[in-house]
Every structure is written in structure tokens, then in C-alpha cells.
Design an enzyme around this catalytic site. Structure first.
Site, short mmCIF file in Angstrom:
data_model
loop_
_atom_site.label_atom_id
_atom_site.label_comp_id
_atom_site.label_asym_id
_atom_site.label_seq_id
_atom_site.Cartn_x
_atom_site.Cartn_y
_atom_site.Cartn_z
CD GLU A 169 18.68 -36.30 12.19
OE1 GLU A 169 18.03 -35.45 12.80
OE2 GLU A 169 18.87 -37.44 12.62
CB CYS A 204 28.78 -39.10 12.12
SG CYS A 204 27.81 -40.61 11.93
CB CYS A 258 18.75 -47.93 6.81
SG CYS A 258 19.92 -49.29 6.89
CB CYS A 278 19.85 -53.09 13.05
SG CYS A 278 21.11 -53.62 11.87
CB CYS A 329 19.43 -49.06 14.25
SG CYS A 329 20.11 -47.64 13.39
N GLY A 367 21.85 -45.06 7.05
CA GLY A 367 22.07 -45.88 5.86
C GLY A 367 23.15 -46.93 6.03
CB CYS A 419 25.76 -44.96 17.76
SG CYS A 419 27.46 -44.48 17.81
N1 SAH Z 1 24.80 -49.34 8.68
C1 SAH Z 1 26.13 -49.22 9.20
C2 SAH Z 1 26.37 -47.81 9.64
C3 SAH Z 1 25.70 -47.42 10.95
S1 SAH Z 1 26.99 -47.13 12.03
C4 SAH Z 1 26.37 -50.27 10.27
O1 SAH Z 1 25.43 -50.97 10.61
O2 SAH Z 1 27.50 -50.43 10.71
C5 SAH Z 1 26.28 -46.87 13.49
C6 SAH Z 1 26.68 -47.84 14.58
O3 SAH Z 1 25.80 -47.59 15.67
C7 SAH Z 1 26.47 -49.30 14.18
O4 SAH Z 1 27.41 -50.12 14.79
C8 SAH Z 1 25.10 -49.55 14.75
O5 SAH Z 1 24.84 -50.91 14.92
C9 SAH Z 1 25.17 -48.79 16.03
N2 SAH Z 1 23.86 -48.48 16.60
C10 SAH Z 1 22.65 -48.51 15.99
N3 SAH Z 1 21.68 -48.17 16.85
C11 SAH Z 1 22.27 -47.93 18.04
C12 SAH Z 1 21.80 -47.52 19.30
N4 SAH Z 1 20.50 -47.29 19.52
N5 SAH Z 1 22.70 -47.35 20.29
C13 SAH Z 1 24.02 -47.55 20.06
N6 SAH Z 1 24.52 -47.91 18.88
C14 SAH Z 1 23.66 -48.12 17.88
#
Ligand code: SAH
Length: 333
Positions: free
Chosen positions: A83, A96, A103, A107, A110, A150, A324
Site C-alpha cells: 500500500e 508515504c 516487515c 513492533c 504496528c 517495511g 501510521c
Molecule cells: N519501519 C519504519 C517505517 C514505519 S514509519 C519505522 O519503524 O520507523 C511509521 C511510523 O508509524 C513509525 O514511527 C511507527 O512506529 C509508527 N506506527 C506504527 N504503528 C502505529 C500505530 N498503530 N499508530 C501510530 N503510529 C504507528
């Protein structure tokens, strides 16, 4: 292919080096869909290009729209799905993009990591996300954030080629200050990234200033704990002189207490940085909660009072699961 790689290809095929810029102009400025349309190239060169390269378009199979945001579902040529999300801002529009199918970073909050990494995206598949969406909307994209599905630093070489290609003045010409890469904190790659000759912005997902807490929600912290991340950030700043962004997701009852805010201030004090607070976007069944707005503002105020630059990220697209952490790879529809 980067310009230098294309030039090498041409030279080793008895062609002139300057043809590379012509080809790039056809691909990224005129945006043709076949080599035969490149009318200033010889028949021989066109046939060499046809023998060695192909146009591998991604397919947009679904587009969902909400206020100021659209989410695109792409099918790759091996049927994997990724996406990308387009956001309208007052300063332009930003895309984005995804960097991997699935991935491996794991985390806990996520959605993108619920499918383990199937493969890295090719450089071309990252570039194509931009080209296809520009074609679809009939407008130029002014900003790119590599914050989709990713971990971009887990696909480092293709990421670097991607940046070089979209930044090339004679091509797509996206200014490097309009490009942001976000990482969960793969420390050796932060050092490598700081040596690149591009002025690209770097964002780091921090999410807690306590090692034990960070390790619980971001397993990568067991490999690269906070001290290593902060050392790398200091080096990044001394080499590039560029301010870094720390992303901090706010999870109710987990990392949003007054102590959490104070520890965060302590950790980043004196660094040239800014903190981007991201209220948690709820996913399907991750078990986390988004704090109430007054809690979010309380956290914000503590940081602000310390004189640290801080913003709360504007929320886009949660109605269509485009915010995000809500993007997901799928094997098939
Ligand atoms: N893998 C990279 C790119 C992802 S960026 C990274 O970890 O930075 C996306 C951002 O959204 C990251 O800061 C991630 O931690 C955050 N994110 C992930 N899941 C989320 C959620 N459910 N709500 C808000 N932010 C989230």
C-alpha cells in the site's frame, strides 16, 4: 537503474554515455511506456534496451479516499500486495511509500509487521509507486516519506538507489529536503546513512526513553539499545549538520506518563532534534489504546516547557486504515 549504472550499461554495449540522460528524460520527464517511443535513439539501441530491460508496471487494484487522503493498493508482478498513502497538505502533497512486502521488525503496535517480510521491494517498485500515483491523480507529488510498509534500513541498497533516482535533477527531481526516511533504529545503517551525499531527512521511531519498555514494544531495542541509537544520532548530526526527528507513538498506560515524558526530555536534551508525537492509531486487535486528547496535550506540554521542539502529528486516514501503523501487506486479496 541509477544514472551511473545506466551509463555503464551503455558503455559496455558500445553506446555513448550521454544516451543515459536521454533515456532518463523519456522515462521520468516525458514518461513513455515503451522503448520504441524514444524517438531520438537509434533502432539498434532500442533493440538492445528491449533485450535487456522491461517496463514492469505495478497495478493499482484499489483506491480508497477520505478527507485529504487516498490509499492505493498495488499488486506487484509476483502478486504480492503493498500500500501507499497520499496526503494533501497546505504545502503540497506527500506520498508515504512502502519499502518491503511485510516487515520483520515485530513492533507490537504496528499492523505492517503482522505479515513477516516476504521480500524487499526492488528500487523500481519504489519509484513506480510515485510514477503511477502521479499518473492517476494528474499532479506532481511534492514530498515523499518512506514510512509505509517495511523497514527501509532493512532494504538499504535499494533505498539508496531509490533516493538517488527520484532526486536526480534531470529526472523526477524531488528535492532531497522533501524526502524523509523513517527507521526503527538499525544503528549501523544510521552511520551509513549519514555518509550519503544527499540532504535527506531522517526520522527515528523512539517510542520510549526507557530501555526495558522500548524492548517490550520494539524488539529491535534488544539489538540496538537507546544508548547506541543516541550515539548514532550524535554522529549523524556531527557529519550532516541536519536536525533529526524522533517519532514517539502515544500508547495509553504504556508510555504516556509524566515520568515517560520527563525521561524523554532527559534523553534528547541538547540534541538538535524535534519530537513528533503520534497518538496511537487503533489496529484490529493489538490491545493498545490511544490516550485521550487532554492526556496527549499534557505529554506535549511537558516537552514543550523543556524548550524542545515538539508537534503532534496530524492524523490522516484512520477511517480507511491508512494512518501510521495501519498499512498491511497481503499475499492476495
Ligand atoms: N519501519 C519504519 C517505517 C514505519 S514509519 C519505522 O519503524 O520507523 C511509521 C511510523 O508509524 C513509525 O514511527 C511507527 O512506529 C509508527 N506506527 C506504527 N504503528 C502505529 C500505530 N498503530 N499508530 C501510530 N503510529 C504507528
Amino acid at each position: 537503474m541509477k544514472l551511473s549504472e545506466l551509463e555503464d550499461f551503455l558503455l559496455s554495449n558500445n553506446e555513448k554515455k550521454f544516451r543515459a540522460t536521454q533515456i532518463i528524460d523519456w522515462l521520468y520527464v516525458k514518461r513513455v511506456n515503451s522503448f520504441s517511443e524514444m524517438t531520438n535513439l537509434s533502432k539498434e539501441l532500442i533493440s538492445k534496451l528491449n533485450d535487456n530491460f522491461y517496463f514492469d508496471k505495478l497495478e493499482i487494484i484499489k483506491k480508497q479516499e477520505d478527507k485529504d487522503v487516498s490509499k492505493f493498493l498495488f499488486k506487484l508482478s509476483d502478486n504480492n500486495l503493498i500500500e501507499a498513502v497520499l496526503m494533501n497538505h497546505d504545502y503540497g502533497n506527500s506520498l508515504c511509500v512502502s519499502s518491503q512486502v511485510g516487515c520483520n521488525m515485530g513492533c507490537k503496535f504496528c499492523e505492517s509487521g503482522r505479515l513477516k517480510k516476504i521480500r524487499n521491494l526492488e528500487t523500481s517498485e519504489m519509484v513506480e509507486q510515485i510514477l503511477m500515483i502521479e499518473k492517476e491523480i494528474g499532479k506532481r507529488i511534492s514530498h515523499v516519506v518512506v514510512m509505509g510498509i517495511g523497514e527501509p534500513f532493512d532494504n538499504f541498497d535499494n533505498l539508496v538507489s531509490f533516493i538517488e533516482i527520484i532526486n536526480l535533477q534531470k529526472g523526477i527531481n524531488l528535492g532531497s529536503r522533501h524526502i524523509t526516511v523513517s527507521t526503527c533504529g538499525i544503528v549501523p545503517k544510521i552511520y551509513e546513512f549519514s555518509k550519503l551525499p544527499y540532504q535527506v531527512n531522517l526520522a527515528i521511531s523512539l517510542h520510549s526513553a526507557f530501555d526495558d519498555k522500548r524492548s517490550k514494544i520494539m524488539p529491535i531495542n534488544k539489538v540496538y539499545p537507546l544508548k547506541d541509537v543516541i550515539d548514532a544520532v550524535k554522529k549523524y548530526f556531527s557529519v550532516t549538520g541536519r536536525r533529526i526527528t524522533f517519532e514517539y507513538i502515544l500508547l495509553e498506560g504504556i508510555n504516556n506518563s509524566i515520568e515517560d515524558a520527563k525521561e524523554l526530555c532527559k534523553l534528547v536534551k541538547g540534541l538538535n532534534c524535534y519530537i513528533n508525537l503520534i497518538p496511537y492509531n487503533e489496529g484490529s486487535s493489538m490491545g493498545f489504546k490511544r490516550p485521550k486528547n487532554d492526556e496527549i496535550m499534557k505529554f506535549y506540554d511537558i516537552i514543550k516547557k523543556e524548550g524542545i521542539n515538539v508537534t503532534v502529528r496530524r492524523e490522516f486516514g484512520s477511517n480507511i486504515s491508512a494512518a501510521c501503523g495501519q498499512l498491511r501487506s497481503k499475499k492476495e486479496e
